[in-house]
Design a protein around this motif. Structure first.
Motif, PDB file in Angstrom:
ATOM      1  N   ASP A 280      37.117  55.207  45.223  1.00 43.77           N
ATOM      2  CA  ASP A 280      38.104  55.288  44.145  1.00 43.77           C
ATOM      3  C   ASP A 280      37.699  56.434  43.232  1.00 43.77           C
ATOM      4  O   ASP A 280      36.532  56.535  42.820  1.00 43.77           O
ATOM      5  CB  ASP A 280      38.149  53.988  43.336  1.00 43.77           C
ATOM      6  CG  ASP A 280      38.851  52.862  44.082  1.00 43.77           C
ATOM      7  OD1 ASP A 280      39.593  53.156  45.037  1.00 43.77           O
ATOM      8  OD2 ASP A 280      38.648  51.692  43.714  1.00 43.77           O
ATOM      9  N   PHE A 281      38.666  57.274  42.911  1.00 47.65           N
ATOM     10  CA  PHE A 281      38.425  58.404  42.023  1.00 47.65           C
ATOM     11  C   PHE A 281      39.196  58.156  40.732  1.00 47.65           C
ATOM     12  O   PHE A 281      40.430  58.076  40.748  1.00 47.65           O
ATOM     13  CB  PHE A 281      38.876  59.713  42.675  1.00 47.65           C
ATOM     14  CG  PHE A 281      38.165  60.008  43.966  1.00 47.65           C
ATOM     15  CD1 PHE A 281      37.029  60.796  43.990  1.00 47.65           C
ATOM     16  CD2 PHE A 281      38.621  59.475  45.163  1.00 47.65           C
ATOM     17  CE1 PHE A 281      36.367  61.044  45.181  1.00 47.65           C
ATOM     18  CE2 PHE A 281      37.970  59.717  46.357  1.00 47.65           C
ATOM     19  CZ  PHE A 281      36.838  60.503  46.364  1.00 47.65           C
ATOM     20  N   VAL A 282      38.468  58.006  39.645  1.00 50.05           N
ATOM     21  CA  VAL A 282      39.096  57.795  38.346  1.00 50.05           C
ATOM     22  C   VAL A 282      39.502  59.161  37.809  1.00 50.05           C
ATOM     23  O   VAL A 282      38.673  60.081  37.727  1.00 50.05           O
ATOM     24  CB  VAL A 282      38.129  57.094  37.383  1.00 50.05           C
ATOM     25  CG1 VAL A 282      38.781  56.895  36.023  1.00 50.05           C
ATOM     26  CG2 VAL A 282      37.697  55.749  37.964  1.00 50.05           C
ATOM     27  N   VAL A 283      40.765  59.316  37.466  1.00 49.13           N
ATOM     28  CA  VAL A 283      41.277  60.622  37.076  1.00 49.13           C
ATOM     29  C   VAL A 283      41.949  60.550  35.719  1.00 49.13           C
ATOM     30  O   VAL A 283      42.447  59.508  35.288  1.00 49.13           O
ATOM     31  CB  VAL A 283      42.281  61.169  38.124  1.00 49.13           C
ATOM     32  CG1 VAL A 283      41.594  61.400  39.450  1.00 49.13           C
ATOM     33  CG2 VAL A 283      43.459  60.224  38.299  1.00 49.13           C
ATOM     34  N   ALA A 284      41.959  61.682  35.047  1.00 45.28           N
ATOM     35  CA  ALA A 284      42.719  61.875  33.812  1.00 45.28           C
ATOM     36  C   ALA A 284      43.371  63.229  33.936  1.00 45.28           C
ATOM     37  O   ALA A 284      42.686  64.254  33.969  1.00 45.28           O
ATOM     38  CB  ALA A 284      41.806  61.814  32.598  1.00 45.28           C
ATOM     39  N   GLY A 285      44.706  63.220  34.049  1.00 42.67           N
ATOM     40  CA  GLY A 285      45.395  64.460  34.354  1.00 42.67           C
ATOM     41  C   GLY A 285      45.026  64.909  35.748  1.00 42.67           C
ATOM     42  O   GLY A 285      45.104  64.143  36.702  1.00 42.67           O
ATOM     43  N   LYS A 286      44.567  66.144  35.890  1.00 40.38           N
ATOM     44  CA  LYS A 286      44.136  66.647  37.192  1.00 40.38           C
ATOM     45  C   LYS A 286      42.618  66.769  37.268  1.00 40.38           C
ATOM     46  O   LYS A 286      42.086  67.508  38.093  1.00 40.38           O
ATOM     47  CB  LYS A 286      44.785  67.997  37.474  1.00 40.38           C
ATOM     48  CG  LYS A 286      46.290  67.898  37.727  1.00 40.38           C
ATOM     49  CD  LYS A 286      46.854  69.204  38.241  1.00 40.38           C
ATOM     50  CE  LYS A 286      48.324  69.069  38.599  1.00 40.38           C
ATOM     51  NZ  LYS A 286      48.886  70.327  39.132  1.00 40.38           N
ATOM     52  N   GLN A 287      41.938  66.012  36.426  1.00 51.21           N
ATOM     53  CA  GLN A 287      40.482  66.044  36.431  1.00 51.21           C
ATOM     54  C   GLN A 287      39.914  64.720  36.904  1.00 51.21           C
ATOM     55  O   GLN A 287      40.403  63.652  36.530  1.00 51.21           O
ATOM     56  CB  GLN A 287      39.947  66.344  35.021  1.00 51.21           C
ATOM     57  CG  GLN A 287      39.886  67.830  34.706  1.00 51.21           C
ATOM     58  CD  GLN A 287      38.693  68.155  33.822  1.00 51.21           C
ATOM     59  OE1 GLN A 287      38.208  67.301  33.081  1.00 51.21           O
ATOM     60  NE2 GLN A 287      38.215  69.386  33.895  1.00 51.21           N
ATOM     61  N   VAL A 288      38.872  64.808  37.733  1.00 46.25           N
ATOM     62  CA  VAL A 288      38.154  63.614  38.174  1.00 46.25           C
ATOM     63  C   VAL A 288      37.121  63.255  37.114  1.00 46.25           C
ATOM     64  O   VAL A 288      36.281  64.079  36.735  1.00 46.25           O
ATOM     65  CB  VAL A 288      37.465  63.860  39.530  1.00 46.25           C
ATOM     66  CG1 VAL A 288      36.585  62.677  39.905  1.00 46.25           C
ATOM     67  CG2 VAL A 288      38.509  64.102  40.609  1.00 46.25           C
ATOM     68  N   CYS A 289      37.183  62.020  36.619  1.00 44.80           N
ATOM     69  CA  CYS A 289      36.243  61.552  35.595  1.00 44.80           C
ATOM     70  C   CYS A 289      35.026  60.875  36.210  1.00 44.80           C
ATOM     71  O   CYS A 289      33.965  60.806  35.583  1.00 44.80           O
ATOM     72  CB  CYS A 289      36.931  60.560  34.657  1.00 44.80           C
ATOM     73  SG  CYS A 289      38.399  61.225  33.849  1.00 44.80           S
ATOM     74  N   GLY A 290      35.176  60.340  37.413  1.00 51.41           N
ATOM     75  CA  GLY A 290      34.068  59.653  38.059  1.00 51.41           C
ATOM     76  C   GLY A 290      34.496  59.096  39.403  1.00 51.41           C
ATOM     77  O   GLY A 290      35.693  59.016  39.714  1.00 51.41           O
ATOM     78  N   VAL A 291      33.518  58.726  40.216  1.00 51.74           N
ATOM     79  CA  VAL A 291      33.756  58.209  41.560  1.00 51.74           C
ATOM     80  C   VAL A 291      33.111  56.827  41.656  1.00 51.74           C
ATOM     81  O   VAL A 291      31.953  56.649  41.272  1.00 51.74           O
ATOM     82  CB  VAL A 291      33.145  59.139  42.629  1.00 51.74           C
ATOM     83  CG1 VAL A 291      33.511  58.654  44.019  1.00 51.74           C
ATOM     84  CG2 VAL A 291      33.602  60.581  42.418  1.00 51.74           C
ATOM     85  N   ILE A 292      33.886  55.851  42.152  1.00 50.01           N
ATOM     86  CA  ILE A 292      33.376  54.486  42.300  1.00 50.01           C
ATOM     87  C   ILE A 292      33.385  54.128  43.782  1.00 50.01           C
ATOM     88  O   ILE A 292      34.425  54.190  44.445  1.00 50.01           O
ATOM     89  CB  ILE A 292      34.225  53.478  41.507  1.00 50.01           C
ATOM     90  CG1 ILE A 292      34.237  53.852  40.021  1.00 50.01           C
ATOM     91  CG2 ILE A 292      33.680  52.065  41.673  1.00 50.01           C
ATOM     92  CD1 ILE A 292      35.112  52.954  39.165  1.00 50.01           C
ATOM     93  N   LEU A 293      32.217  53.748  44.295  1.00 49.64           N
ATOM     94  CA  LEU A 293      32.069  53.382  45.702  1.00 49.64           C
ATOM     95  C   LEU A 293      31.993  51.869  45.813  1.00 49.64           C
ATOM     96  O   LEU A 293      31.107  51.248  45.209  1.00 49.64           O
ATOM     97  CB  LEU A 293      30.802  54.015  46.283  1.00 49.64           C
ATOM     98  CG  LEU A 293      30.601  55.521  46.030  1.00 49.64           C
ATOM     99  CD1 LEU A 293      29.284  55.973  46.644  1.00 49.64           C
ATOM    100  CD2 LEU A 293      31.763  56.322  46.590  1.00 49.64           C
ATOM    101  N   HIS A 294      32.888  51.288  46.595  1.00 45.25           N
ATOM    102  CA  HIS A 294      32.915  49.837  46.770  1.00 45.25           C
ATOM    103  C   HIS A 294      32.277  49.394  48.077  1.00 45.25           C
ATOM    104  O   HIS A 294      32.079  48.201  48.314  1.00 45.25           O
ATOM    105  CB  HIS A 294      34.351  49.324  46.705  1.00 45.25           C
ATOM    106  CG  HIS A 294      35.012  49.588  45.380  1.00 45.25           C
ATOM    107  ND1 HIS A 294      34.599  48.986  44.219  1.00 45.25           N
ATOM    108  CD2 HIS A 294      36.043  50.410  45.039  1.00 45.25           C
ATOM    109  CE1 HIS A 294      35.356  49.409  43.211  1.00 45.25           C
ATOM    110  NE2 HIS A 294      36.223  50.274  43.682  1.00 45.25           N
ATOM    111  N   GLU A 295      31.959  50.353  48.953  1.00 42.15           N
ATOM    112  CA  GLU A 295      31.333  50.024  50.235  1.00 42.15           C
ATOM    113  C   GLU A 295      30.551  51.234  50.711  1.00 42.15           C
ATOM    114  O   GLU A 295      30.844  52.369  50.316  1.00 42.15           O
ATOM    115  CB  GLU A 295      32.382  49.626  51.276  1.00 42.15           C
ATOM    116  CG  GLU A 295      33.426  50.703  51.519  1.00 42.15           C
ATOM    117  CD  GLU A 295      34.542  50.244  52.448  1.00 42.15           C
ATOM    118  OE1 GLU A 295      35.124  51.099  53.136  1.00 42.15           O
ATOM    119  OE2 GLU A 295      34.824  49.029  52.473  1.00 42.15           O
TER     120      GLU A 295
END
Length: 737
Positions: A290-305
């Motif tokens: 999952d890539f958390v985004v704001a506008g066209k910028q990636v704020c962080g990456v969340i790995l669930h597996e």
């Protein structure tokens, strides 16, 4: 009058005595003398020197107490800036308020900080107090900073404007009254007025009294005001996809294209132990996130597996081993699809696809996929005639300022079908080919996790820098070795081991010391062994005994059948002086730690000094590894000397000094690099002769040794156990069973 004078003096002494106290807390009313050494350290004296100078200037044994107007005058005189600094002067014994000192300090910076080393920054301090204050390495919303001894007034959640130089807090300007924000932080759990966050790979518990937030595994911005958390703002927008490539500014996500990010890319995993990961753990091509985004910028990456090791991405180098192609043309032997930006077209069999014609301002990425799983993609000429072997999987082409990058993505097992015949002759024994398959798979898995080529969307390239890929046709025997070992890797202490291998041993294999490196605990499986067929270990403890061993062509070892088991090289240092000097200079530039250049006066030198050293006259082995490889080689010149460390440097330099190299069968060998560093150096008229054995670095598995063991009836698992100590053979596809 005398009475008044005595009264004034008494008051002054009382005030002076009062200023001698040790100041440990911040005050706006005064500045501690102990703050001055660090604040002045940007000038011509270091902090320790300033501490001694200030004691001398102020006639004090220590720097306890406060900065007074009298001491300020002395300081400005010592800096020679008294005529350029303006301030409201007061009685010499009065303490200088912090605001006044800040005005003076800013003027000092304007005059003396010509390199702009010092800047003012607003910070909130996140560490828990250790004793009275936060530790000297403190964590803030702007990252970590060192704290100078005299200015550590900070407590948990304090907010200050501070002076910073080279990521070190050297002074305190004032309390910060503005709002400060910790951006893109991962909140693992927030409830009941407590929030557990991950920040800079640390777990921090925050007091969020007054905020009734219930948050789980979400990226947020946290706002501070008046030394407390004032607000939490969740980032709700997410996209899901696979990382295709990333560099220091951008990340490419399958289905979404290229997105920007600023600062350090923040990666968090929620499976197993919840923790923040280094961005190198983003396994491109095999990791859905999952890539958390704001506008066209990636704020962080969340790995669930965790990543599933299925595909590998190979950067295909051009004929000169360059990363970029000038104008690549591809063709396929079956129907496929070409995706260029938002356009999708059918690719007919043997249709030449001139990739440069597909790119424009809106298209910087082209992908070729085949409809038939057994089909292959080829490099081709203008007519569609194949100029390379065929590639399974898909091709991705990206345009860069330097040219076109071509990446072949395919299943790991298919990749190995192109590696095994390129790294080991298909005519070798079945168990030797299985050994090669397991080693190649283990090595590839390590590279998958590293992502050296992440900026170009690949894990590895197709050269000897990683593993040679698709340079020989697939073969039924090598494919069967891949199939018979499917998923099997070497593990050491629960982790996949980097299975180093090489062509031929001299009768011994080595360990990491051949590269002038200390073996790490995680590399305990890489230990040198005897490869003599009877298991014996001849004595090679000194130069004479090693020379006797390496000259003996009758030794019965598992590698004996290889023409490189023994070889001879003739050297002419005088004739090859320039080549040697260029090689030494190149290796010095690559890694000065492994090349020591010493001038005639005993001082250190560089590659540029070699021109004045004269002719090389002597070669001396200063140290050997336990396995026999040269670890340190001294080259004595007329006016200086060079010491080479590591087997590669020895092979590189002496290889260029060689006028003739012959193998065990007296056949000439055409190579610039010496076959190995397992050699004895013997002086002869007009030069030297090397008696050597083996081919390659000598660490891990000997390919010809493995083939010899297979011929002797040893199965591939036992061969692996012989070469790699205390390992297990496990299947990466069965780990969840």
């Amino acid at each position: 009058m005398l009475f008044l004078l005595l009264l004034v003096l008494a008051i002054w002494f009382i005030r002076a005595a009062g200023t001698a106290q040790v100041i440990t807390e911040y005050s706006s009313e005064h500045v501690a003398l102990a703050e001055l050494p660090s604040q002045m350290s940007f000038t011509y004296y270091g902090e320790d020197e300033w501490e001694e100078k200030l004691k001398e200037f102020f006639h004090k044994k220590d720097l306890n107490g406060k900065l007074t107007y009298g001491k300020l005058k002395v300081l400005l005189e010592q800096l020679s800036v008294q005529d350029y600094i303006t301030y409201q002067d007061e009685m010499f014994f009065r303490a200088v308020p912090r605001a006044m000192w800040n005005e003076v300090y800013e003027q000092i910076l304007d005059l003396l900080d010509t390199m702009n080393k010092v800047s003012a920054v607003n910070l909130v301090f996140l560490n828990e107090d250790e004793g009275e204050h936060v530790p000297q390495e403190c964590l803030t919303q702007e990252g970590s900073f060192q704290v100078a001894d005299g200015v550590n007034y900070f407590h948990h959640y304090d907010m200050y404007q501070v002076y910073v130089a080279e990521e070190r807090i050297i002074g305190v300007a004032s309390e910060c009254k503005a709002k400060l924000t910790l951006k893109n932080v991962f909140i693992h759990d927030a409830q009941e007025e407590k929030a557990e966050i991950l920040y800079e790979k640390q777990r921090i518990s925050l007091d969020i009294t007054g905020l009734h937030e219930k948050i789980t595994d979400t990226i947020c911005d946290i706002e501070w005001k008046d030394n407390k958390v004032a607000g939490i703002y969740k980032k709700e927008d997410k996209i899901t996809g696979t990382v295709l490539r990333f560099d220091e500014e951008q990340i490419e996500i399958s289905g979404y294209g290229i997105l920007d990010y600023s600062g350090k890319l923040k990666v968090y995993k929620t499976y197993g132990t919840v923790e923040e990961l280094d961005e190198t753990k983003l396994v491109i091509g095999n990791l859905k996130a999952d890539f958390v985004v704001a506008g066209k910028q990636v704020c962080g990456v969340i790995l669930h597996e965790p990543a599933t090791i299925e595909n590998i991405r190979v950067l295909l180098l051009n004929a000169e081993n360059g990363r970029y192609h000038e104008a690549p043309i591809l063709a396929a032997d079956t129907e496929g699809t070409v995706t260029a930006g938002k356009k999708e077209e059918i690719l007919q069999p043997d249709q030449p696809l001139k990739l440069a014609e597909l790119f424009d301002e809106e298209v910087d990425y082209v992908k070729i996929s085949l409809k038939n799983e057994g089909g292959k993609i080829y490099f081709a000429d203008d007519q569609g005639q194949h100029t390379s072997l065929g590639y399974h999987g898909t091709m991705e082409i990206r345009k860069y300022p330097e040219g076109y990058g071509v990446v072949n993505e395919l299943p790991l097992e298919k990749y190995l079908c192109g590696v095994v015949p390129s790294e080991m002759p298909a005519g070798y024994e079945r168990d030797a080919l299985c050994v090669q398959a397991v080693c190649a798979r283990s090595y590839a898995c390590i590279q998958l996790m590293r992502g050296d080529y992440a900026a170009l969307g690949a894990h590895v390239d197709d050269s000897t820098s990683y593993q040679v890929y698709n340079k020989q046709e697939e073969n039924e025997k090598t494919n069967l070795a891949v199939e018979d070992t499917v998923g099997e890797v070497i593990k050491y202490q629960g982790e996949i081991a980097e299975a180093y291998y090489f062509s031929t041993s001299c009768g011994y294999s080595g360990s990491m010391d051949v590269w002038n490196e200390e073996s790490k605990p995680s590399q305990g499986y890489l230990q040198g062994i005897s490869l003599l067929s009877d298991g014996s270990e001849p004595d090679i403890s000194d130069e004479d005994k090693f020379a006797e061993f390496i000259k003996n062509q009758e030794i019965d070892a598992y590698d004996s059948d290889s023409p490189y088991f023994r070889w001879t090289a003739e050297l002419s240092l005088k004739e090859k002086k320039d080549d040697m000097n260029h090689a030494i200079a190149a290796r010095f530039d690559a890694n000065a730690q492994n090349v020591m250049i010493t001038k005639q006066d005993g001082t250190g030198g560089t590659g540029a000094d070699l021109a004045g050293f004269g002719v090389p006259q002597q070669l001396t082995v200063k140290e050997r590894c336990a396995s026999g490889a040269i670890k340190q080689l001294a080259i004595t010149y007329e006016k200086g000397s060079v010491t080479l460390f590591s087997e590669y440097n020895v092979r590189y330099v002496l290889g260029l000094a060689a006028t003739k190299v012959t193998d065990k069968n007296k056949e000439p060998v055409d190579m610039a690099l010496l076959p190995s560093a397992y050699c004895s150096i013997q002086p002869v008229e007009n030069g030297f002769v090397l008696y050597g054995g083996g081919y390659g670095h000598g660490i891990g598995m000997s390919q010809n040794g493995a083939n010899g063991m297979a011929k002797a009836g040893i199965n591939y698992v036992d061969i692996l156990m012989k070469f790699y100590h205390d390992i297990s053979i496990e299947n990466i596809y069965n780990e969840d069973e």
